[in-house]
Structure formats: structure tokens, C-alpha cells
Design a protein around this motif. Structure first.
Motif, PDB file in Angstrom:
ATOM      1  N   ILE A 138      90.285  18.854 -19.451  1.00 16.71           N
ATOM      2  CA  ILE A 138      91.538  18.336 -18.900  1.00 16.71           C
ATOM      3  C   ILE A 138      91.903  17.018 -19.564  1.00 16.71           C
ATOM      4  CG2 ILE A 138      92.642  17.397 -16.832  1.00 16.71           C
ATOM      5  CD1 ILE A 138      91.036  19.500 -15.230  1.00 16.71           C
ATOM      6  N   ALA A 139      90.917  16.110 -19.684  1.00 12.23           N
ATOM      7  CA  ALA A 139      91.172  14.810 -20.314  1.00 12.23           C
ATOM      8  C   ALA A 139      91.592  14.994 -21.770  1.00 12.23           C
ATOM      9  CB  ALA A 139      89.928  13.930 -20.223  1.00 12.23           C
ATOM     10  N   PHE A 140      90.880  15.852 -22.485  1.00 16.15           N
ATOM     11  CA  PHE A 140      91.225  16.104 -23.885  1.00 16.15           C
ATOM     12  C   PHE A 140      92.626  16.690 -23.998  1.00 16.15           C
ATOM     13  CE2 PHE A 140      91.607  19.258 -27.274  1.00 16.15           C
ATOM     14  CZ  PHE A 140      91.395  18.469 -28.399  1.00 16.15           C
ATOM     15  N   SER A 141      92.912  17.696 -23.194  1.00 18.18           N
ATOM     16  CA  SER A 141      94.205  18.390 -23.289  1.00 18.18           C
ATOM     17  C   SER A 141      95.367  17.452 -23.000  1.00 18.18           C
ATOM     18  CB  SER A 141      94.237  19.580 -22.330  1.00 18.18           C
ATOM     19  OG  SER A 141      93.216  20.503 -22.638  1.00 18.18           O
ATOM     20  N   LEU A 142      95.249  16.646 -21.953  1.00 18.32           N
ATOM     21  CA  LEU A 142      96.329  15.727 -21.603  1.00 18.32           C
ATOM     22  C   LEU A 142      96.546  14.687 -22.697  1.00 18.32           C
ATOM     23  CD1 LEU A 142      95.705  15.129 -17.785  1.00 18.32           C
ATOM     24  CD2 LEU A 142      97.624  16.356 -18.831  1.00 18.32           C
ATOM     25  N   CYS A 143      95.454  14.099 -23.184  1.00 23.70           N
ATOM     26  CA  CYS A 143      95.589  13.064 -24.222  1.00 23.70           C
ATOM     27  C   CYS A 143      96.121  13.654 -25.520  1.00 23.70           C
ATOM     28  CB  CYS A 143      94.244  12.383 -24.467  1.00 23.70           C
ATOM     29  SG  CYS A 143      93.691  11.332 -23.097  1.00 23.70           S
ATOM     30  N   ALA A 144      95.661  14.854 -25.878  1.00 23.29           N
ATOM     31  CA  ALA A 144      96.139  15.493 -27.103  1.00 23.29           C
ATOM     32  C   ALA A 144      97.613  15.859 -26.975  1.00 23.29           C
ATOM     33  CB  ALA A 144      95.304  16.733 -27.412  1.00 23.29           C
ATOM     34  N   PHE A 145      98.020  16.387 -25.815  1.00 29.85           N
ATOM     35  CA  PHE A 145      99.422  16.736 -25.596  1.00 29.85           C
ATOM     36  C   PHE A 145     100.315  15.507 -25.695  1.00 29.85           C
ATOM     37  CE2 PHE A 145     102.897  16.933 -22.434  1.00 29.85           C
ATOM     38  CZ  PHE A 145     103.671  17.933 -23.009  1.00 29.85           C
ATOM     39  N   ARG A 167      96.033   6.012 -30.577  1.00 23.97           N
ATOM     40  CA  ARG A 167      95.170   5.672 -29.445  1.00 23.97           C
ATOM     41  C   ARG A 167      94.952   6.881 -28.544  1.00 23.97           C
ATOM     42  NH1 ARG A 167      97.329   1.323 -31.461  1.00 23.97           N
ATOM     43  NH2 ARG A 167      96.136  -0.633 -31.421  1.00 23.97           N
ATOM     44  N   LEU A 168      95.950   7.712 -28.406  1.00 20.74           N
ATOM     45  CA  LEU A 168      95.786   8.935 -27.620  1.00 20.74           C
ATOM     46  C   LEU A 168      94.852   9.918 -28.327  1.00 20.74           C
ATOM     47  CD1 LEU A 168      99.462   9.277 -26.426  1.00 20.74           C
ATOM     48  CD2 LEU A 168      97.475   9.121 -24.902  1.00 20.74           C
ATOM     49  N   ILE A 169      94.934   9.978 -29.656  1.00 18.74           N
ATOM     50  CA  ILE A 169      94.001  10.822 -30.409  1.00 18.74           C
ATOM     51  C   ILE A 169      92.577  10.310 -30.230  1.00 18.74           C
ATOM     52  CG2 ILE A 169      93.245  11.442 -32.732  1.00 18.74           C
ATOM     53  CD1 ILE A 169      95.574  13.105 -31.795  1.00 18.74           C
ATOM     54  N   LEU A 170      92.402   8.994 -30.248  1.00 18.58           N
ATOM     55  CA  LEU A 170      91.071   8.422 -30.036  1.00 18.58           C
ATOM     56  C   LEU A 170      90.539   8.776 -28.652  1.00 18.58           C
ATOM     57  CD1 LEU A 170      89.690   5.026 -31.132  1.00 18.58           C
ATOM     58  CD2 LEU A 170      89.439   5.699 -28.740  1.00 18.58           C
ATOM     59  N   LEU A 171      91.383   8.674 -27.640  1.00 16.89           N
ATOM     60  CA  LEU A 171      90.943   8.993 -26.280  1.00 16.89           C
ATOM     61  C   LEU A 171      90.625  10.477 -26.141  1.00 16.89           C
ATOM     62  CD1 LEU A 171      93.436   6.831 -24.175  1.00 16.89           C
ATOM     63  CD2 LEU A 171      91.009   6.387 -24.590  1.00 16.89           C
ATOM     64  N   ALA A 172      91.443  11.337 -26.749  1.00 19.72           N
ATOM     65  CA  ALA A 172      91.191  12.779 -26.693  1.00 19.72           C
ATOM     66  C   ALA A 172      89.849  13.105 -27.339  1.00 19.72           C
ATOM     67  CB  ALA A 172      92.324  13.541 -27.395  1.00 19.72           C
ATOM     68  N   THR A 173      89.599  12.520 -28.506  1.00 18.26           N
ATOM     69  CA  THR A 173      88.335  12.772 -29.204  1.00 18.26           C
ATOM     70  C   THR A 173      87.158  12.183 -28.434  1.00 18.26           C
ATOM     71  OG1 THR A 173      89.530  12.724 -31.312  1.00 18.26           O
ATOM     72  CG2 THR A 173      87.130  12.542 -31.402  1.00 18.26           C
ATOM     73  N   SER A 174      87.346  11.008 -27.827  1.00 15.97           N
ATOM     74  CA  SER A 174      86.279  10.407 -27.026  1.00 15.97           C
ATOM     75  C   SER A 174      85.877  11.325 -25.875  1.00 15.97           C
ATOM     76  CB  SER A 174      86.731   9.050 -26.483  1.00 15.97           C
ATOM     77  OG  SER A 174      86.974   8.137 -27.529  1.00 15.97           O
ATOM     78  N   ALA A 175      86.864  12.030 -25.293  1.00 15.06           N
ATOM     79  CA  ALA A 175      86.563  12.943 -24.193  1.00 15.06           C
ATOM     80  C   ALA A 175      85.628  14.060 -24.639  1.00 15.06           C
ATOM     81  CB  ALA A 175      87.856  13.520 -23.625  1.00 15.06           C
ATOM     82  N   ILE A 176      85.916  14.679 -25.790  1.00 13.98           N
ATOM     83  CA  ILE A 176      85.061  15.785 -26.226  1.00 13.98           C
ATOM     84  C   ILE A 176      83.779  15.295 -26.889  1.00 13.98           C
ATOM     85  CG2 ILE A 176      86.918  17.475 -26.407  1.00 13.98           C
ATOM     86  CD1 ILE A 176      86.918  17.021 -29.435  1.00 13.98           C
TER      87      ILE A 176
END
Length: 249
Positions: free
Chosen positions: A129-136, A150-159
Motif C-alpha cells: 500500500i505504501a509503495f503503491s501510493l507513493c509510486a502513484f 522524494r516520492l520515488i525514494l519513499l516508494a523504494t524505501s517501503a519495498i
């Protein structure tokens, strides 16, 4: 600091991103190296289904794309970077879809030997969910480079939560013992360290947190606490078994 005054670029950014990518690959090697080696050696607990194989390839595809994008920016090839961004959007969908399918299969398998393992389902759900929302949101913000990266960084940090908890989890357990705090620390320390470093980098190089971090990091941490509360609830295990078609204990 507002969008118009927050510096999009800093002279250290390329090195920061390359370091982020390098440490992510290190975490994958340390966290997933042994399970992957055991699977190739025929020592895995179960034969990998197609959905798991697909997820592994898509996951590594995301990391290869992230690495390529960081190198392109480092070389000043923003034109190629933007074109490859389309592939990133498609990969993000596949990461989420294959990840969910692979985890459902895993839960159904492990439920036969460990009935309490269904509680763990909160963690991959949170990650996806965290990855999907940040990536979207990163795709939507592609014309705002400061927000996008920064959103790409957060999405990658989630996975990265998976490899880090496999790498650091045992050492953390030795310190925190058992219970809800231990579960939270075991699962999310890696992701939280990455977010702290990213926020600290903003403060050092810009003198302020970007609005994405001010909004997203507290929400992501709140989501972690919510998953721990669900993990220890009485209603979660029977719900997971019902939804996934796992026989009750």
C-alpha cells in the motif's frame, strides 16, 4: 518552505542518490542472498509458483530501473530519464500486483505449519500500500522534480522493508526482546532509517524539509503503528484466513 523557494537541485544530489541505490542493492544482497541461493540449490521449503518468480523479476526490474535513472541524471541525460519514467509507472503496477499474489501464496503455504503466521500478512500489505501510493503520487508529480524524486525514494524505501528486516531483524530482536515494540522495530527499522536519512539530507542541503516529507513521513509511520495494532488484534487472523481461503485452526 513553499514550492517556489525550495531548491530543486543541490550539488550533492547525484552522490546522495547513487549512495541510496548502492545501499539498497547491499540490503537486497544481505537480506535475500541466502534465500535465493537456497532456492537455486533446491533447498527452498516449497517450489516457487509462477507469481513468485514474476515478482522477483519485477522487483529486480524496479531496482535496475532505479539504478539506471540515477545514473542518467548523474550524466545529465534528463531526456532519457523522462522516457524511461513510463516504464517505471508500468513496473510499479506490476510490483504491487505480483507482490500481493506472491504473499497470498506464501500465507496459504505457511498457514499449515504456523497458524500464527497470518498475523505477518499486515507487513506485506502495508509495504504494498505504501509503495503503491507513493509510486502513484510520484507519477502524478513527474513535472515537479523535487516532489517526484522524494516520492520515488519513499516508494523504494517501503519495498526495502523486506530485505532490511531479514538483514537486521535478528540483531534487533536481541536488543528489543518480544512484544509490539519489537515487532515494529524488527519490521520497520530499515525503512525508517532510510526516511530519517532522507529527511536529514533535506535539512542539511536545503535547510528545511520538503512538503512531501513533512506530510508523507508522519503518515507512513502512523500506518506502521496501525499495522502493529492490527497484528496483535484478535480479529485479524480469522479475517485473513477467511479472505484467503485458509481453513480455521
Amino acid at each position: 518552505m513553499g514550492k517556489t523557494t525550495f531548491a530543486i537541485r543541490h550539488g550533492w544530489d547525484n552522490r546522495f542518490w547513487l549512495a541510496f541505490v548502492a545501499t539498497s542493492w547491499l540490503a537486497i544482497a544481505m537480506g535475500f542472498g541466502t534465500p535465493i541461493a537456497e532456492r537455486f540449490a533446491g533447498k527452498a521449503p516449497y517450489v516457487a509458483p509462477i507469481i513468485l518468480v514474476a515478482h522477483v523479476f519485477v522487483y529486480f526490474g524496479w531496482m535496475v530501473l532505479l539504478t539506471t535513472q540515477a545514473l542518467l541524471i548523474n550524466r545529465g541525460r534528463t531526456d532519457w530519464h523522462r522516457k524511461l519514467g513510463v516504464a517505471g509507472a508500468m513496473l510499479a503496477v506490476l510490483v504491487s500486483a505480483t507482490g500481493l499474489g506472491a504473499e497470498i501464496y506464501s500465507q496459504r503455504y505457511w498457514a499449515h505449519t504456523d497458524p500464527e503466521n497470518v498475523r505477518f500478512f499486515t507487513f506485506p500489505l502495508y509495504v504494498l500500500i505504501a509503495f503503491s501510493l507513493c509510486a502513484f503520487l510520484a507519477v502524478r508529480a513527474r513535472r515537479d522534480p523535487a516532489a517526484h524524486k522524494r516520492l520515488i525514494l519513499l516508494a523504494t524505501s517501503a519495498i526495502m522493508g523486506g530485505p532490511y528486516q531479514r538483514w537486521w531483524g535478528h540483531a534487533i530482536d536481541q536488543v528489543t526482546g518480544t512484544g509490539p515494540f519489537n515487532t515494529w522495530a524488527h519490521l520497520y527499522t530499515g525503512m525508517n532509517v532510510l526516511m530519517i536519512v532522507a529527511a536529514g539530507y533535506d535539512l542539511v542541503t536545503r535547510g528545511a524539509l520538503h512538503r512531501i516529507y513533512r506530510i508523507a513521513i508522519p503518515l507512513l509511520v502512523a500506518g506502521q503503528f496501525a499495522t502493529i495494532a492490527i497484528w496483535y488484534s484478535g480479529w485479524w487472523p480469522p479475517l485473513v484466513r477467511s479472505v484467503l481461503g485458509i481453513p480455521p485452526v
